[in-house]
Design an enzyme around this catalytic site. Structure first.
Site, PDB file in Angstrom:
ATOM      1  N   ASP A 136     -35.848  -3.241 -39.583  1.00 37.44           N
ATOM      2  CA  ASP A 136     -36.781  -2.117 -39.511  1.00 37.44           C
ATOM      3  C   ASP A 136     -38.100  -2.495 -40.168  1.00 37.44           C
ATOM      4  O   ASP A 136     -39.178  -2.122 -39.724  1.00 37.44           O
ATOM      5  CB  ASP A 136     -36.213  -0.896 -40.265  1.00 37.44           C
ATOM      6  CG  ASP A 136     -35.054  -0.283 -39.501  1.00 37.44           C
ATOM      7  OD1 ASP A 136     -34.735  -0.795 -38.402  1.00 37.44           O
ATOM      8  OD2 ASP A 136     -34.454   0.688 -40.017  1.00 37.44           O
ATOM      9  N   SER A 181     -27.784  23.112 -10.070  1.00 31.79           N
ATOM     10  CA  SER A 181     -26.755  22.935 -11.099  1.00 31.79           C
ATOM     11  C   SER A 181     -25.454  22.549 -10.405  1.00 31.79           C
ATOM     12  O   SER A 181     -25.418  22.434  -9.181  1.00 31.79           O
ATOM     13  CB  SER A 181     -26.612  24.191 -11.939  1.00 31.79           C
ATOM     14  OG  SER A 181     -26.493  25.290 -11.103  1.00 31.79           O
ATOM     15  N   LYS A 184     -19.929  14.570 -18.698  1.00 29.78           N
ATOM     16  CA  LYS A 184     -20.909  15.651 -18.607  1.00 29.78           C
ATOM     17  C   LYS A 184     -21.447  15.885 -20.020  1.00 29.78           C
ATOM     18  O   LYS A 184     -20.786  16.513 -20.857  1.00 29.78           O
ATOM     19  CB  LYS A 184     -20.261  16.921 -18.037  1.00 29.78           C
ATOM     20  CG  LYS A 184     -21.255  18.024 -17.769  1.00 29.78           C
ATOM     21  CD  LYS A 184     -20.605  19.134 -16.949  1.00 29.78           C
ATOM     22  CE  LYS A 184     -21.597  20.201 -16.540  1.00 29.78           C
ATOM     23  NZ  LYS A 184     -22.259  20.854 -17.669  1.00 29.78           N
ATOM     24  N   LYS A 202     -18.906  12.678  -8.588  1.00 31.27           N
ATOM     25  CA  LYS A 202     -19.943  12.623  -7.546  1.00 31.27           C
ATOM     26  C   LYS A 202     -19.482  11.713  -6.422  1.00 31.27           C
ATOM     27  O   LYS A 202     -18.943  10.623  -6.695  1.00 31.27           O
ATOM     28  CB  LYS A 202     -21.243  12.060  -8.131  1.00 31.27           C
ATOM     29  CG  LYS A 202     -21.811  12.889  -9.252  1.00 31.27           C
ATOM     30  CD  LYS A 202     -22.991  12.212  -9.933  1.00 31.27           C
ATOM     31  CE  LYS A 202     -23.505  13.102 -11.062  1.00 31.27           C
ATOM     32  NZ  LYS A 202     -24.530  12.463 -11.872  1.00 31.27           N
ATOM     33  N   LYS A 225     -14.702  21.188 -16.242  1.00 32.28           N
ATOM     34  CA  LYS A 225     -15.079  21.574 -17.602  1.00 32.28           C
ATOM     35  C   LYS A 225     -13.874  21.622 -18.526  1.00 32.28           C
ATOM     36  O   LYS A 225     -12.816  22.147 -18.164  1.00 32.28           O
ATOM     37  CB  LYS A 225     -15.722  22.961 -17.576  1.00 32.28           C
ATOM     38  CG  LYS A 225     -17.036  23.014 -16.813  1.00 32.28           C
ATOM     39  CD  LYS A 225     -18.216  23.002 -17.730  1.00 32.28           C
ATOM     40  CE  LYS A 225     -18.704  24.408 -17.967  1.00 32.28           C
ATOM     41  NZ  LYS A 225     -20.000  24.438 -18.647  1.00 32.28           N
ATOM     42  N   CYS A 261     -32.125  45.717 -52.832  1.00 33.44           N
ATOM     43  CA  CYS A 261     -30.920  44.927 -53.111  1.00 33.44           C
ATOM     44  C   CYS A 261     -31.310  43.483 -53.406  1.00 33.44           C
ATOM     45  O   CYS A 261     -32.019  42.851 -52.625  1.00 33.44           O
ATOM     46  CB  CYS A 261     -29.979  44.977 -51.905  1.00 33.44           C
ATOM     47  SG  CYS A 261     -28.563  43.877 -52.071  1.00 33.44           S
TER      48      CYS A 261
HETATM   49  S1  IVH Z   1     -25.530  15.646 -12.151  1.00 34.43           S
HETATM   50  C1  IVH Z   1     -27.148  18.759  -8.950  1.00 34.43           C
HETATM   51  N1  IVH Z   1     -24.493  14.331 -14.129  1.00 34.43           N
HETATM   52  O1  IVH Z   1     -24.898  19.428 -16.376  1.00 34.43           O
HETATM   53  C2  IVH Z   1     -26.929  18.650 -10.393  1.00 34.43           C
HETATM   54  N2  IVH Z   1     -25.353  16.484 -14.558  1.00 34.43           N
HETATM   55  O2  IVH Z   1     -25.209  21.980 -13.986  1.00 34.43           O
HETATM   56  C3  IVH Z   1     -26.900  17.218 -10.736  1.00 34.43           C
HETATM   57  N3  IVH Z   1     -25.206  17.163 -16.904  1.00 34.43           N
HETATM   58  O3  IVH Z   1     -27.680  20.842 -16.861  1.00 34.43           O
HETATM   59  C4  IVH Z   1     -26.470  17.081 -12.103  1.00 34.43           C
HETATM   60  N4  IVH Z   1     -24.236  15.339 -17.639  1.00 34.43           N
HETATM   61  O4  IVH Z   1     -28.163  18.324 -16.788  1.00 34.43           O
HETATM   62  C5  IVH Z   1     -25.076  15.470 -13.749  1.00 34.43           C
HETATM   63  N5  IVH Z   1     -23.552  13.034 -15.782  1.00 34.43           N
HETATM   64  C6  IVH Z   1     -24.143  14.156 -15.406  1.00 34.43           C
HETATM   65  C7  IVH Z   1     -24.424  15.187 -16.311  1.00 34.43           C
HETATM   66  C8  IVH Z   1     -25.031  16.352 -15.851  1.00 34.43           C
HETATM   67  C9  IVH Z   1     -24.709  16.527 -17.962  1.00 34.43           C
HETATM   68  C10 IVH Z   1     -25.781  18.520 -16.926  1.00 34.43           C
HETATM   69  C11 IVH Z   1     -27.015  18.701 -16.094  1.00 34.43           C
HETATM   70  C12 IVH Z   1     -27.047  20.171 -15.817  1.00 34.43           C
HETATM   71  C13 IVH Z   1     -25.592  20.519 -15.827  1.00 34.43           C
HETATM   72  C14 IVH Z   1     -25.101  20.699 -14.419  1.00 34.43           C
END
Ligand code: IVH
Length: 698
Positions: A31, A80, A113, A293, A317, A434
């Site tokens: 650093d 989302s 996520k 995905k 989730k 108080c």
């Molecule tokens: S893909 C079309 N990948 O989760 C939406 N989202 O509603 C594409 N998030 O706030 C999102 N990790 O920012 C994707 N590996 C990940 C993610 C992720 C967190 C969040 C995203 C959004 C929510 C999805």
């Protein structure tokens, strides 16, 4: 070496070291050495400001003190994800995809996520030009100066010639991902906040989102936010799979979460879901699930999206993490507004990356509903956006002699009866004298975002109140060296430091003072808006609540609250008798003739006015004596009067022979009639606006 070359060399070296440190977690210099290079660069740039490069690491924190973030349109909406909560729902998702794309070979990417805040980054010719929040999905806030402080986000993308794609920077691309705080950084922020008497953040996501919205980029930099990129899109480069996109992002120098896997079928996907559920507590940051995905981009395009979410991705989730521990006892906490909150003191336990030893029990109703007793074994949860809470009691482990908790009838601090407002769930101590409330008020007043009085911490505040040296925040400024030095854990030097800090605090701008007073509903932002619109405490006091409410961003509750506070004589004038709501007690508080808070604060020289903006505009109303009547769509009455003054005119309240101009709004009545009688010039709002204010006249 000439300055141009040396600057270029330093920029390149520092950016590379930063990348190694922030993205790869593998620094190759200390650093100290990094700082030395940085200092050299800062020094060279100071001497040759024309040579500052846009991707210089010194440009990460600019001095921009943005007041508001402009709204910008996303190139493509930020959708989302659809959520699933069970393995069956995951199977349904995979079935759906197979039905939509029969006979096609399918692959999926499973990613973590991250529980943070979504961010879109735009790079033009390799340079970061824009960082925007998700906002409502279509439009977000441009928070570029703040984004530039995030060290793992490159200001310039790395060249990617080795991929054979582009030897020059990509002309235009959008990178999306998640900003987050790791557990260590989050804990450190909260420790600091507690020290500063600020409310700790409930969880890393709240802290992240709060940090991104800070107005001062320097403060954002101190929060040490992190980032993971999860999507790449460019007209200029189109790869065929999501996993290639992720590798490409890595090559561009972005941090991409390594915990990702290619899955060939639903069994692989479910195995990933289970694996990360298991490993979740060991991760150094919060995740709230995994994301699945479809890997092939052409297939993604075929599947398309609904208006809310893509059909090619889904989130799985996890439920909130839980822990079991023993509730040792229940204490009551009195907030600065008198609200009484029962708090569970717990045997410390690890939960979602932090040690938990206290949890809120919210209120008496909740306590009763859940039948929580001292000594119980309880299940804690840290979910969503709340502070750890007690979810339920493990009644099987309850001691036979455990008794229901009885909510005290009187304030444990001042013994005044606790009252329950019919309209609220909260129980409060209604005694504004108080000591617990006073202590809370002083701590708030002194806190870093309010008057920022260093050294005035909890221990000192407690002593000042307990020894009756301070009865309101105004008394702080009468403290003497000896009084402070005589207190426990204080010495002459620390006492002098506190006095110096008090002296310095007098320079705080009016909006800080207004916030520091701790008026209900008046947070830091609202205080700023009020200060910008009304400029002084006297003006605020003289303005009816309807007019305060007319200001954009100010709601009825705020307007009422500020009005009630400033209307309260005890804040302005001497009052010998103070009602103390303890039964049948009227306490005579002899504070002498000078007891009133605003007067006291004024006498100290504290700012009770903001500096009016420099008055340089044209003065087309010079010598005009103007009466305004009726209501206007553009201005409240006070604002209209200010406007007339700003234009050089003199606003008066009644129409007479001296009046030279009447501006008549909606529902103008007798004043308008009188002006017509006297033949005085009359303008309606539109005429007045176009004659004196619309752009060509300004
Ligand atoms: S893909 C079309 N990948 O989760 C939406 N989202 O509603 C594409 N998030 O706030 C999102 N990790 O920012 C994707 N590996 C990940 C993610 C992720 C967190 C969040 C995203 C959004 C929510 C999805």
């Amino acid at each position: 070496m000439n300055p141009t070359d040396r600057i270029a060399q330093l920029v390149e070296q520092l950016n590379e070291h930063n990348y190694r440190y922030a993205v790869l977690n593998a620094p190759v210099i200390s650093d100290r050495d990094y700082d030395a290079l940085m200092r050299e660069l800062i020094d060279l740039e100071a001497r040759h400001p024309d040579l500052i490069q846009p991707d210089s690491p010194t440009q990460r924190v600019t001095s921009d003190l943005t007041r508001e973030f402009p709204t910008v349109q996303h190139d493509i909406p930020m959708l989302s994800l659809d959520n699933t909560y069970s393995e069956d729902e995951l199977r349904d998702f995979e079935d759906r995809i197979r039905r939509e794309l029969p006979d096609e070979k399918l692959q999926y990417v499973a990613e973590l996520k991250i529980d943070g805040v979504a961010l879109s980054l735009i790079y033009e010719n390799g340079l970061l030009t824009r960082g925007v929040t998700r906002g409502n999905g279509t439009q977000g806030e441009d928070i570029t100066p703040n984004v530039k402080t995030i060290k793992s986000i490159p200001i310039r993308l790395k060249a990617c010639a080795e991929m054979g794609l582009f030897s020059n920077p990509v002309p235009y691309c959008e990178i999306r991902g998640e900003v987050y705080l790791d557990h260590n950084t989050f804990d450190a922020i909260n420790v600091q906040r507690e020290k500063n008497e600020e409310n700790p953040f409930a969880n890393p996501r709240n802290a992240t989102s709060g940090s991104l919205k800070l107005q001062d980029a320097q403060q954002v930099a101190e929060r040490r936010l992190s980032f993971f990129a999860y999507s790449f899109r460019s007209r200029d480069i189109q790869l065929s799979t999501h996993s290639e996109n992720l590798s490409y992002l890595e090559r561009l120098g972005l941090p991409v979460n390594a915990n990702r896997a290619l899955c060939n079928n639903i069994d692989d996907i479910i195995a990933q879901a289970r694996e990360w559920q298991e490993k979740r507590p060991d991760l150094p940051y919060d995740i709230d699930g995994i994301v699945i995905k479809v890997n092939n981009i052409a297939q993604q395009d075929k599947l398309g999206a609904t208006s809310k979410s893509p059909r090619w991705a889904i989130s799985y989730k996890y439920s909130a993490e839980q822990a079991e521990t023993v509730l040792e006892n229940i204490t009551l906490q009195i907030g600065r507004t008198g609200v009484v909150t029962p708090v569970a003191n717990l045997e410390p336990v690890q939960l979602a990356g932090t040690t938990v030893s206290r949890a809120t029990l919210h209120n008496a109703e909740e306590l009763e509903r859940k039948d929580i007793r001292e000594g119980d074994t309880v299940i804690l949860e840290k979910g969503g956006d709340v502070i750890p809470k007690v979810v339920r009691v493990v009644t099987a482990k309850r001691a036979k002699d455990a008794v229901a908790f009885e909510f005290p009838k009187n304030c444990p601090i001042c013994n005044a009866p606790l009252i329950k407002d019919e309209t609220e769930v909260a129980i409060r101590c209604d005694n504004s004298q108080c000591p617990a409330q006073l202590k809370g008020n002083i701590r708030h007043f002194a806190s870093r975002t309010a008057m920022d009085i260093e050294g005035l911490g909890t221990a000192l505040v407690d002593q000042l109140v307990d020894n009756e040296l301070v009865r309101d925040v105004g008394d702080l400024y009468d403290l003497e060296l000896e009084q402070l030095a005589d207190l426990e854990r204080m010495a002459e030097k620390s006492a002098q430091n506190v006095l110096n800090a008090l002296e310095t605090s007098k320079q705080q701008p009016f909006h800080r003072v207004l916030f520091a007073l701790g008026i209900r509903h008046i947070g830091a932002t609202v205080a700023r808006v009020l200060s910008d619109n009304f400029h002084s405490i006297d003006r605020l006091r003289d303005t009816p609540p309807e007019e305060i409410e007319a200001v954009h961003e100010i709601g009825a509750a705020i307007a009422e609250s500020i009005h009630a506070y400033l209307d309260d004589n005890s804040n302005w004038d001497w009052m010998g008798w103070v009602f103390n709501p303890s039964p049948n007690i009227y306490a005579h508080i002899d504070k002498g003739g000078d007891w009133n808070l605003i007067k006291k604060l004024r006498a100290t020289g504290i700012n009770l006015e903001s500096e009016a903006p420099a008055d340089t505009g044209p003065k087309p109303l010079t010598d005009e004596i103007v009466v305004i009547t009726g209501t206007f769509t553009r201005w409240g009455r006070q604002q209209a009067q200010d406007l007339i003054r700003a234009l050089g005119g003199k606003p008066t309240s009644s129409v007479s022979g001296k009046t030279t101009l009447v501006i008549a709004g909606e529902k103008a009545g007798s004043k308008l009639a009188k002006a017509e009688q006297l033949g005085i010039d009359i303008l309606n709002e539109e005429e007045f606006f176009s004659k004196y204010i619309s752009e060509e006249n300004v």
